[in-house]
Scaffold this motif. Structure first.
Motif, PDB file in Angstrom:
ATOM      1  N   GLU A  96      19.460  50.959 -80.877  1.00 45.46           N
ATOM      2  CA  GLU A  96      18.801  50.330 -79.733  1.00 45.46           C
ATOM      3  C   GLU A  96      19.575  49.066 -79.377  1.00 45.46           C
ATOM      4  OE1 GLU A  96      17.333  47.301 -79.843  1.00 45.46           O
ATOM      5  OE2 GLU A  96      17.530  46.903 -81.991  1.00 45.46           O
ATOM      6  N   ARG A  97      19.513  48.657 -78.111  1.00 46.90           N
ATOM      7  CA  ARG A  97      20.256  47.472 -77.659  1.00 46.90           C
ATOM      8  C   ARG A  97      19.408  46.563 -76.799  1.00 46.90           C
ATOM      9  NH1 ARG A  97      25.820  50.105 -75.378  1.00 46.90           N
ATOM     10  NH2 ARG A  97      27.129  49.159 -76.958  1.00 46.90           N
ATOM     11  N   VAL A  98      18.097  46.755 -76.845  1.00 46.12           N
ATOM     12  CA  VAL A  98      17.236  46.045 -75.889  1.00 46.12           C
ATOM     13  C   VAL A  98      16.938  44.626 -76.333  1.00 46.12           C
ATOM     14  CG1 VAL A  98      16.190  48.108 -74.934  1.00 46.12           C
ATOM     15  CG2 VAL A  98      15.232  47.108 -77.013  1.00 46.12           C
TER      16      VAL A  98
ATOM     17  N   PRO B  44      14.418  41.655 -76.710  1.00 41.50           N
ATOM     18  CA  PRO B  44      12.994  41.321 -76.658  1.00 41.50           C
ATOM     19  C   PRO B  44      12.709  40.374 -75.488  1.00 41.50           C
ATOM     20  CG  PRO B  44      13.734  41.335 -78.927  1.00 41.50           C
ATOM     21  CD  PRO B  44      14.962  41.528 -78.070  1.00 41.50           C
TER      22      PRO B  44
ATOM     23  N   LYS C   1      27.234  48.485 -82.946  1.00 38.21           N
ATOM     24  CA  LYS C   1      25.936  47.792 -82.860  1.00 38.21           C
ATOM     25  C   LYS C   1      25.953  46.484 -83.645  1.00 38.21           C
ATOM     26  CE  LYS C   1      21.769  46.549 -82.697  1.00 38.21           C
ATOM     27  NZ  LYS C   1      21.016  46.159 -81.533  1.00 38.21           N
TER      28      LYS C   1
ATOM     29  N   ARG D  31      27.301  37.691 -80.867  1.00 29.94           N
ATOM     30  CA  ARG D  31      26.331  36.714 -80.344  1.00 29.94           C
ATOM     31  C   ARG D  31      26.102  35.595 -81.362  1.00 29.94           C
ATOM     32  NH1 ARG D  31      23.497  36.542 -75.785  1.00 29.94           N
ATOM     33  NH2 ARG D  31      21.336  35.804 -75.750  1.00 29.94           N
TER      34      ARG D  31
ATOM     35  N   ARG E  96      24.078  28.842 -75.853  1.00 35.88           N
ATOM     36  CA  ARG E  96      23.331  27.574 -75.933  1.00 35.88           C
ATOM     37  C   ARG E  96      23.134  27.137 -77.385  1.00 35.88           C
ATOM     38  NH1 ARG E  96      20.768  26.360 -71.261  1.00 35.88           N
ATOM     39  NH2 ARG E  96      19.219  25.065 -72.333  1.00 35.88           N
TER      40      ARG E  96
ATOM     41  N   GLY F 196      18.776  26.748 -84.462  1.00 36.86           N
ATOM     42  CA  GLY F 196      19.168  27.795 -85.401  1.00 36.86           C
ATOM     43  C   GLY F 196      18.973  29.149 -84.760  1.00 36.86           C
ATOM     44  N   VAL F 197      19.415  30.175 -85.427  1.00 34.80           N
ATOM     45  CA  VAL F 197      19.334  31.540 -84.895  1.00 34.80           C
ATOM     46  C   VAL F 197      18.328  32.321 -85.734  1.00 34.80           C
ATOM     47  CG1 VAL F 197      20.611  33.705 -84.709  1.00 34.80           C
ATOM     48  CG2 VAL F 197      21.612  31.579 -83.860  1.00 34.80           C
ATOM     49  N   GLY F 198      17.415  32.992 -85.049  1.00 36.44           N
ATOM     50  CA  GLY F 198      16.402  33.746 -85.780  1.00 36.44           C
ATOM     51  C   GLY F 198      16.230  35.140 -85.227  1.00 36.44           C
TER      52      GLY F 198
ATOM     53  N   CYS G   5      17.359  40.489 -85.776  1.00 34.06           N
ATOM     54  CA  CYS G   5      18.620  41.177 -85.472  1.00 34.06           C
ATOM     55  C   CYS G   5      19.817  40.262 -85.646  1.00 34.06           C
ATOM     56  CB  CYS G   5      18.572  41.699 -84.038  1.00 34.06           C
ATOM     57  SG  CYS G   5      17.086  42.667 -83.727  1.00 34.06           S
ATOM     58  N   VAL G   6      19.939  39.265 -84.764  1.00 36.75           N
ATOM     59  CA  VAL G   6      21.149  38.440 -84.743  1.00 36.75           C
ATOM     60  C   VAL G   6      21.296  37.637 -86.042  1.00 36.75           C
ATOM     61  CG1 VAL G   6      22.369  36.618 -83.479  1.00 36.75           C
ATOM     62  CG2 VAL G   6      21.103  38.366 -82.228  1.00 36.75           C
TER      63      VAL G   6
ATOM     64  N   ASP H 178      21.951  41.034 -88.902  1.00 38.04           N
ATOM     65  CA  ASP H 178      22.990  42.066 -88.844  1.00 38.04           C
ATOM     66  C   ASP H 178      24.382  41.600 -89.280  1.00 38.04           C
ATOM     67  OD1 ASP H 178      20.835  43.380 -87.853  1.00 38.04           O
ATOM     68  OD2 ASP H 178      21.606  43.643 -85.826  1.00 38.04           O
TER      69      ASP H 178
ATOM     70  N   TYR I 287      10.854  32.819 -82.865  1.00 39.67           N
ATOM     71  CA  TYR I 287      12.309  32.697 -83.016  1.00 39.67           C
ATOM     72  C   TYR I 287      13.007  32.425 -81.697  1.00 39.67           C
ATOM     73  CZ  TYR I 287      13.689  37.349 -81.234  1.00 39.67           C
ATOM     74  OH  TYR I 287      13.938  38.438 -80.440  1.00 39.67           O
ATOM     75  N   LYS I 288      12.308  32.672 -80.575  1.00 40.04           N
ATOM     76  CA  LYS I 288      12.885  32.329 -79.268  1.00 40.04           C
ATOM     77  C   LYS I 288      11.755  32.276 -78.242  1.00 40.04           C
ATOM     78  CE  LYS I 288      14.200  36.812 -77.357  1.00 40.04           C
ATOM     79  NZ  LYS I 288      15.298  37.572 -76.768  1.00 40.04           N
TER      80      LYS I 288
ATOM     81  N   ARG J 176      16.312  22.254 -77.651  1.00 39.93           N
ATOM     82  CA  ARG J 176      16.789  23.368 -76.811  1.00 39.93           C
ATOM     83  C   ARG J 176      17.458  22.885 -75.526  1.00 39.93           C
ATOM     84  NH1 ARG J 176      16.591  28.666 -79.116  1.00 39.93           N
ATOM     85  NH2 ARG J 176      14.899  28.652 -80.612  1.00 39.93           N
TER      86      ARG J 176
HETATM   87  N1  SAJ Z   1      20.002  31.868 -79.367  1.00 37.28           N
HETATM   88  C1  SAJ Z   1      20.530  30.606 -79.242  1.00 37.28           C
HETATM   89  N2  SAJ Z   1      21.356  30.332 -78.194  1.00 37.28           N
HETATM   90  C2  SAJ Z   1      21.629  31.287 -77.247  1.00 37.28           C
HETATM   91  C3  SAJ Z   1      21.103  32.565 -77.384  1.00 37.28           C
HETATM   92  C4  SAJ Z   1      20.286  32.840 -78.468  1.00 37.28           C
HETATM   93  O1  SAJ Z   1      20.296  29.728 -80.079  1.00 37.28           O
HETATM   94  O2  SAJ Z   1      22.352  30.953 -76.298  1.00 37.28           O
HETATM   95  C5  SAJ Z   1      19.120  32.171 -80.503  1.00 37.28           C
HETATM   96  C6  SAJ Z   1      17.693  32.483 -80.062  1.00 37.28           C
HETATM   97  O3  SAJ Z   1      16.961  31.303 -79.884  1.00 37.28           O
HETATM   98  C7  SAJ Z   1      17.206  33.320 -81.218  1.00 37.28           C
HETATM   99  C8  SAJ Z   1      18.455  34.078 -81.651  1.00 37.28           C
HETATM  100  O4  SAJ Z   1      19.546  33.383 -81.112  1.00 37.28           O
HETATM  101  O5  SAJ Z   1      16.759  32.517 -82.287  1.00 37.28           O
HETATM  102  C9  SAJ Z   1      18.509  35.519 -81.208  1.00 37.28           C
HETATM  103  O6  SAJ Z   1      17.988  35.644 -79.887  1.00 37.28           O
HETATM  104  P1  SAJ Z   1      18.699  36.537 -78.770  1.00 37.28           P
HETATM  105  O7  SAJ Z   1      17.925  36.407 -77.518  1.00 37.28           O
HETATM  106  O8  SAJ Z   1      20.129  36.216 -78.721  1.00 37.28           O
HETATM  107  O9  SAJ Z   1      18.652  38.007 -79.350  1.00 37.28           O
HETATM  108  P2  SAJ Z   1      17.496  38.978 -79.927  1.00 37.28           P
HETATM  109  O10 SAJ Z   1      17.533  38.893 -81.410  1.00 37.28           O
HETATM  110  O11 SAJ Z   1      16.199  38.738 -79.273  1.00 37.28           O
HETATM  111  O12 SAJ Z   1      18.089  40.386 -79.437  1.00 37.28           O
HETATM  112  C10 SAJ Z   1      19.404  40.749 -79.849  1.00 37.28           C
HETATM  113  C11 SAJ Z   1      20.158  41.257 -78.626  1.00 37.28           C
HETATM  114  N3  SAJ Z   1      21.582  41.407 -78.923  1.00 37.28           N
HETATM  115  C12 SAJ Z   1      22.548  40.927 -78.097  1.00 37.28           C
HETATM  116  O13 SAJ Z   1      22.291  40.345 -77.071  1.00 37.28           O
HETATM  117  C13 SAJ Z   1      23.951  41.176 -78.501  1.00 37.28           C
HETATM  118  C14 SAJ Z   1      19.588  42.606 -78.186  1.00 37.28           C
HETATM  119  O14 SAJ Z   1      20.335  43.157 -77.118  1.00 37.28           O
HETATM  120  C15 SAJ Z   1      19.564  43.574 -79.373  1.00 37.28           C
HETATM  121  O15 SAJ Z   1      19.029  44.835 -79.023  1.00 37.28           O
HETATM  122  C16 SAJ Z   1      18.684  42.949 -80.438  1.00 37.28           C
HETATM  123  O16 SAJ Z   1      19.305  41.731 -80.865  1.00 37.28           O
HETATM  124  C17 SAJ Z   1      18.572  43.913 -81.604  1.00 37.28           C
HETATM  125  O17 SAJ Z   1      17.491  44.504 -81.769  1.00 37.28           O
HETATM  126  O18 SAJ Z   1      19.566  44.144 -82.302  1.00 37.28           O
END
Ligand code: SAJ
Length: 457
Positions: free
Chosen positions: A167-169, A171, A220, A227, A265, A269-271, A274-275, A278, A328-329, A416
């Motif tokens: 999946e690539r969607v 949230p 994937k 990211r 941005r 932190g990153v939560g 997935c990201v 993985d 997480y976001k 943020r």
């Molecule tokens: N974040 C930042 N700065 C940014 C972007 C994100 O700090 O500029 C943080 C967010 O706040 C969050 C984390 O990264 O804590 C991840 O959020 P996200 O919106 O980047 O991603 P997810 O985890 O919601 O969804 C990702 C997506 N992957 C990509 O964009 C490459 C989505 O398409 C995937 O399907 C999903 O992971 C998954 O299920 O693997």
């Protein structure tokens, strides 16, 4: 765990489209099962969780996602989506279960995938297709899933098709992206890829690209790693910017005006599931080679500690502080791997009296280290507010006059880079922003770069 069920075929008499059994009705499984149902497939959605069953039986989704309630309700009312706690025979099985990592080693925890395969085996028949959607380390479909399914006595790739279709969607945009994104159909063999692609083409409007299972797995995990590394770079820029007295938000905006630069941005932190998870699958696959990937994870995991250090410049324990946002976001209800929760834990451990506020999270959600309160209670007498999640309710929905009247000290830390600084300052707040110079005016002065020489000096 998903157990064995009664032998009952998902498909009704006269159905042309393959019947589908989806294992796991979480953030991916539920929208996918519903989408297949409204596209004309007979679908059984399997999830053993009583909470999931209870919510869905009442006709609503158990997770927050725009328009998901409407889709689920349409799928259930169509009679084409049924719920079950154990798998049933079908033409196609889709595995959409969680794949977390083990906290000690950060190796992928594939127990749910293994259990799902074991649960499918008794129902597997020649001609079936089994699709793994869960994100996994490269090689998992070939080396783990296929052998487990062969315990049925059927040969993977010959008697039954096996594929990885990640999946690539995103949230927050799941329903649109489920339909419009390009998709990968990674087969154990080319006919397996073809078979899987055809199934998804019943609703996918993006291209469904055929490849092999291991390449799809790798692609994937690379997407989310890309990211993570990009955000880590943004976070490192933020740390450097505050050291040299530059506003990183302005600098990134300027750098991104270059046609081939797209810095993401910075933040606390990153939560998420997935990201933040993985990239470890690649570290696990090739620890010696995955140097940059590991460092990026460490930079992002270090951000909560940085936020706490900045908070310490505003207020000392045991001051009461209010953390705005725990997910997480923005605009989701998911607290998995949330850096905001990590920051709350660190603040509690440091001795702050921590109040949490998040309009997207139900009171009583497990794993929070401090009370989750309505806004007015959370901000009352607080010595500092810390914005951790850029929910629209915080960026555009706050009554700043009310907040200013309730807090103990008018100090806010924006992790943020989203608050309207002048609106807060007008109410008397000092506004500290992650990725900018330190709060006090002296430290805000740009520091000379080491080795700097004026032209001609
Ligand atoms: N974040 C930042 N700065 C940014 C972007 C994100 O700090 O500029 C943080 C967010 O706040 C969050 C984390 O990264 O804590 C991840 O959020 P996200 O919106 O980047 O991603 P997810 O985890 O919601 O969804 C990702 C997506 N992957 C990509 O964009 C490459 C989505 O398409 C995937 O399907 C999903 O992971 C998954 O299920 O693997």
């Amino acid at each position: 765990m998903i157990g064995q069920g009664a032998e009952r075929d998902v498909r009704g008499a006269g159905d042309a489209r393959p019947s589908i059994c989806v294992l796991g009705l979480g953030y991916i499984g539920l929208p996918t099962a519903s989408m297949f149902a409204v596209s004309g497939h007979a679908v059984v959605g399997v999830d053993p969780s009583p909470a999931v069953q209870e919510a869905l039986s009442g006709g609503r989704a158990h997770i927050q996602e725009p328009d998901l309630d409407t889709l689920v309700s349409a799928a259930l009312h169509s009679g084409r989506l049924r719920l079950a706690t154990t798998p049933e025979p079908a033409d196609v099985f889709i595995i959409a279960v969680p794949t977390p990592f083990l906290p000690e080693t950060r190796a992928a925890d594939l127990r749910f995938v293994e259990q799902a395969c074991a649960d499918i085996v008794p129902h597997l028949r020649p001609g079936n297709l089994v699709v793994l959607e869960s994100t996994v380390p490269p090689g998992t479909t070939r080396d783990l899933v296929a052998p487990l399914l062969e315990r049925s006595g059927l040969r993977a790739g010959r008697d039954v098709c096996v594929a990885h279709c990640p999946e690539r969607v995103l949230p927050g945009r799941i329903l649109q992206e489920l339909v419009v994104n390009d998709r990968l159909a990674g087969g154990l063999t080319p006919p397996c890829a073809e078979r899987a692609a055809t199934v998804y083409e019943s609703f996918a409007r993006g291209n469904v690209i055929r490849t092999d299972a291991t390449t799809a797995e790798m692609a994937k995990v690379m997407e989310n790693t890309y990211r993570d590394v990009n955000v880590a770079l943004a976070n490192e820029f933020a740390l450097i910017a505050s050291r040299v007295g530059v506003d990183v938000w302005e600098a990134i905006g300027l750098a991104n005006r270059h046609p081939r630069v797209n810095i993401l941005r910075p933040g606390p932190g990153v939560g998420g599931h997935c990201v933040a998870v993985d990239p470890w699958f690649l570290v696990q696959a090739a620890p010696a080679e995955a140097q940059l990937i590991r460092t990026a994870r460490e930079v992002n995991d270090g951000m909560p500690g940085h936020v706490l250090a900045r908070l310490a410049q505003l207020a000392a324990p045991p001051a009461p502080i209010c953390l705005l946002g725990v997910t997480y976001k923005a605009n989701v209800d998911d607290v998995r791997e949330s850096p905001a929760v990590r920051i709350a834990e660190l603040a509690v451990d440091s001795g702050y009296r921590v109040r949490l506020c998040d309009p997207h999270v139900a009171p009583g959600v497990a794993g929070l280290p401090a009370p989750l309160l309505p806004l007015e209670q959370a901000v009352r007498d607080a010595a500092a507010l810390v914005l951790l999640v850029d929910h629209t309710a915080f960026t555009h929905g706050l009554d700043l006059d009310l907040v200013a009247a309730l807090v103990g000290r008018k100090q806010v830390l924006d992790t943020r880079g989203v608050l309207d600084r002048s609106a807060w300052r007008q109410r008397g707040f000092s506004v500290d922003v992650l990725g900018t110079g330190a709060k006090d005016e002296d430290a805000r002065e740009p520091r000379p770069l080491a080795g700097w020489r004026s032209v001609g000096a």
